[in-house]
Scaffold this active site. Sequence first.
Site, mmCIF file in Angstrom:
data_model
loop_
_atom_site.group_PDB
_atom_site.id
_atom_site.type_symbol
_atom_site.label_atom_id
_atom_site.label_comp_id
_atom_site.label_asym_id
_atom_site.label_seq_id
_atom_site.Cartn_x
_atom_site.Cartn_y
_atom_site.Cartn_z
ATOM 1 N N LYS A 138 12.903 29.865 -25.806
ATOM 2 C CA LYS A 138 11.653 28.508 -26.275
ATOM 3 C C LYS A 138 10.764 28.990 -27.535
ATOM 4 O O LYS A 138 10.969 28.420 -28.473
ATOM 5 C CB LYS A 138 11.283 28.166 -25.368
ATOM 6 C CG LYS A 138 11.990 27.768 -23.823
ATOM 7 C CD LYS A 138 11.554 27.361 -22.883
ATOM 8 C CE LYS A 138 12.208 27.016 -21.367
ATOM 9 N NZ LYS A 138 11.642 27.108 -20.378
ATOM 10 N N LYS A 188 17.962 25.464 -24.331
ATOM 11 C CA LYS A 188 17.662 25.935 -25.025
ATOM 12 C C LYS A 188 17.918 26.923 -25.702
ATOM 13 O O LYS A 188 18.291 27.639 -26.961
ATOM 14 C CB LYS A 188 16.230 26.139 -24.752
ATOM 15 C CG LYS A 188 15.811 26.233 -23.736
ATOM 16 C CD LYS A 188 15.833 26.111 -22.036
ATOM 17 C CE LYS A 188 15.733 26.438 -20.624
ATOM 18 N NZ LYS A 188 15.807 25.969 -20.034
HETATM 19 P P1 NDP Z 1 22.390 21.821 -13.235
HETATM 20 O O1 NDP Z 1 22.727 22.942 -13.478
HETATM 21 O O2 NDP Z 1 21.407 20.796 -12.316
HETATM 22 O O3 NDP Z 1 23.450 20.389 -14.036
HETATM 23 C C1 NDP Z 1 24.532 20.745 -14.904
HETATM 24 C C2 NDP Z 1 25.576 19.662 -14.574
HETATM 25 O O4 NDP Z 1 26.002 19.897 -15.846
HETATM 26 C C3 NDP Z 1 26.145 19.346 -13.820
HETATM 27 O O5 NDP Z 1 26.069 17.868 -13.809
HETATM 28 C C4 NDP Z 1 27.404 20.581 -13.889
HETATM 29 O O6 NDP Z 1 28.437 19.238 -12.729
HETATM 30 C C5 NDP Z 1 27.701 19.636 -15.410
HETATM 31 N N1 NDP Z 1 28.453 21.065 -16.051
HETATM 32 C C6 NDP Z 1 28.384 22.183 -15.818
HETATM 33 N N2 NDP Z 1 29.646 22.551 -17.209
HETATM 34 C C7 NDP Z 1 30.511 21.276 -17.210
HETATM 35 C C8 NDP Z 1 31.865 21.165 -17.773
HETATM 36 N N3 NDP Z 1 32.491 22.236 -18.605
HETATM 37 N N4 NDP Z 1 32.019 19.882 -18.269
HETATM 38 C C9 NDP Z 1 31.781 18.876 -17.439
HETATM 39 N N5 NDP Z 1 30.203 19.540 -16.926
HETATM 40 C C10 NDP Z 1 29.906 20.540 -16.418
HETATM 41 O O7 NDP Z 1 21.249 22.154 -15.102
HETATM 42 P P2 NDP Z 1 20.042 21.368 -15.191
HETATM 43 O O8 NDP Z 1 20.682 19.699 -14.685
HETATM 44 O O9 NDP Z 1 18.869 22.338 -14.640
HETATM 45 O O10 NDP Z 1 20.060 21.601 -16.888
HETATM 46 C C11 NDP Z 1 20.522 21.402 -18.359
HETATM 47 C C12 NDP Z 1 19.747 21.561 -19.085
HETATM 48 O O11 NDP Z 1 19.225 21.496 -18.926
HETATM 49 C C13 NDP Z 1 20.438 22.721 -19.549
HETATM 50 O O12 NDP Z 1 20.327 23.313 -20.836
HETATM 51 C C14 NDP Z 1 18.777 23.431 -18.490
HETATM 52 O O13 NDP Z 1 18.488 24.767 -19.290
HETATM 53 C C15 NDP Z 1 17.993 22.493 -19.328
HETATM 54 N N6 NDP Z 1 16.510 22.316 -18.889
HETATM 55 C C16 NDP Z 1 16.281 22.414 -17.603
HETATM 56 C C17 NDP Z 1 15.311 22.339 -17.299
HETATM 57 C C18 NDP Z 1 15.125 21.714 -15.309
HETATM 58 O O14 NDP Z 1 13.981 21.440 -15.263
HETATM 59 N N7 NDP Z 1 16.351 21.287 -14.454
HETATM 60 C C19 NDP Z 1 14.015 21.800 -18.184
HETATM 61 C C20 NDP Z 1 14.374 22.274 -19.637
HETATM 62 C C21 NDP Z 1 15.328 22.367 -19.405
HETATM 63 P P3 NDP Z 1 28.353 19.665 -11.772
HETATM 64 O O15 NDP Z 1 27.660 18.628 -10.913
HETATM 65 O O16 NDP Z 1 29.734 18.286 -11.581
HETATM 66 O O17 NDP Z 1 29.140 20.929 -11.755
HETATM 67 N N1 HSE Z 2 13.764 28.299 -15.773
HETATM 68 C C1 HSE Z 2 12.771 27.123 -16.517
HETATM 69 C C2 HSE Z 2 11.258 27.675 -16.509
HETATM 70 C C3 HSE Z 2 13.242 25.871 -16.833
HETATM 71 O O1 HSE Z 2 11.380 28.247 -15.067
HETATM 72 O O2 HSE Z 2 10.447 27.447 -16.994
HETATM 73 C C4 HSE Z 2 14.284 25.408 -17.668
HETATM 74 O O3 HSE Z 2 13.057 25.601 -19.054
#
Ligand code: NDP
Ligand code: HSE
Length: 428
Positions: free
Chosen positions: A207, A107
């Site tokens: 959002k 987002k």
């Molecule tokens: P995490 O922090 O769990 O995971 C991020 C991932 O991105 C990790 O695997 C990390 O690698 C990788 N990463 C970060 N920087 C780099 C880079 N420079 N090169 C390659 N890989 C990289 O994040 P989430 O899964 O929670 O969130 C991902 C997206 O989804 C975000 O935009 C978030 O806002 C969105 N989102 C998340 C929600 C949630 O519930 N978690 C809900 C809705 C949206 P490594 O593991 O090796 O550190």
């Molecule tokens: N940080 C967010 C929340 C989750 O608490 O709703 C990712 O959108």
Amino acid sequence: MTEPLRLGIAGLGTVGVGVMRILQKEVDLLEARTGRRIVLNAISARSRAKDRGVDLSGYEWEDDPVTLARRDDIDIFVELMGGSDGPAKAATEAALDAGKDVVTANKAMMAINGQALAEQAERMGRVIRFEAAVAGGIPVIKSLCEGLAGNRITRILGVMNGTCNYILTRMQSAKLTYEEAFEEANQLGFLEADPQLDVGGIDAGHKLALLASVAFGTQVDFAGVELEGIGRITIEDINAAADMGFRIKLLGTSQMAEGGLEQRMAPCLVPATSPLGQLEGGTNMVVLEGDSVGQIVLRGAGAGEGPTASAVLSDICDIARGFRYPVFGQPAGSLIAATPSQSNTAAPFYLRFALQDRPGALAKVAAILGEAGVSIHRMRQYDHDGVAAPVLIVTHATPRAALDRAIAGMTATDVVDGEPVALRIEAV
Ligand code: NDP
Ligand code: HSE
């Protein structure tokens, strides 16, 4: 035979692993539904060595997400790293440039760079889909773009940050202080790496800006969102609101008004008996109002591995089916640059302030409110140990500009300590 649809995923955290699990478990179901085999060819994350609880052995690994985005053996670049700029944006631009479609849950990137990315996608004949970016598992972008395509949207509102809703409901139900509820959310792993994104209202503001763009045909304008976080809400506010039959929610509202596009994300009082008032824990709720359909309410998990991955898969399946529409629901060139407008629709407000306990203090405040045109509906003064007493006022419906004049006057007197807390009472 239809060619398989080939994916590359950058980001193997909570969401990325969730998407991999569904792809591994439901490959046949997805093919039956879309008519195409969906295959994951390549992946990227920061650390190749990390144990992620899923088998990564069958996939090509790239250290650099930009290299992944340009690979010849992928059709969709799935961006699940996060961050408004940096690698997420660079890799998304590289993917579009190389003729790939993009699916993202990001987002921040879409709220800040969405217009430029949408224009680039259209120049390249590609699509970007971002259902997972707004309210996690709730199909709200799809509802606006598809189910409500025949409506003029008149208003959107909702609770779009599960962490803030969790903190506020724990303060209410377990009588925790803000600090205690914040720490509980932290222990449960709810908070973003930078907690200010949650409690400062920024994540929810991203959002809301995305929803407003799709709903009102405007260029996404995060800078135009009036933002206020939940950091000043105390247990006394929660209790006072409850006494009056309300709950406090971090509520987003947006509508196209005469003065321009109103987008506001701020703590508000909503009736305790309303669907929004009864929303507990980390759940999200989005209310959409259309001129023909009336009001519809969508409720569900706004975050977490399964719900967010579910939304990512929905976008991937649409592309597999050949179902394509412009990034924000209409061509990027037709989105208008709306004038941001501060919401001045009259509403009752809840005011809390610390009043010096001495003769004439309350009269001074009453005079300031009266001069600003703000009328008092209810008032309460609480007992205290020190020199200033907590005072709560509920106003009659008043325009925000009048309330701001009154607050400026109150802050400038010598009888009010600090700045009053003002929360809008929203009719929902
Ligand atoms: P995490 O922090 O769990 O995971 C991020 C991932 O991105 C990790 O695997 C990390 O690698 C990788 N990463 C970060 N920087 C780099 C880079 N420079 N090169 C390659 N890989 C990289 O994040 P989430 O899964 O929670 O969130 C991902 C997206 O989804 C975000 O935009 C978030 O806002 C969105 N989102 C998340 C929600 C949630 O519930 N978690 C809900 C809705 C949206 P490594 O593991 O090796 O550190
Ligand atoms: N940080 C967010 C929340 C989750 O608490 O709703 C990712 O959108």
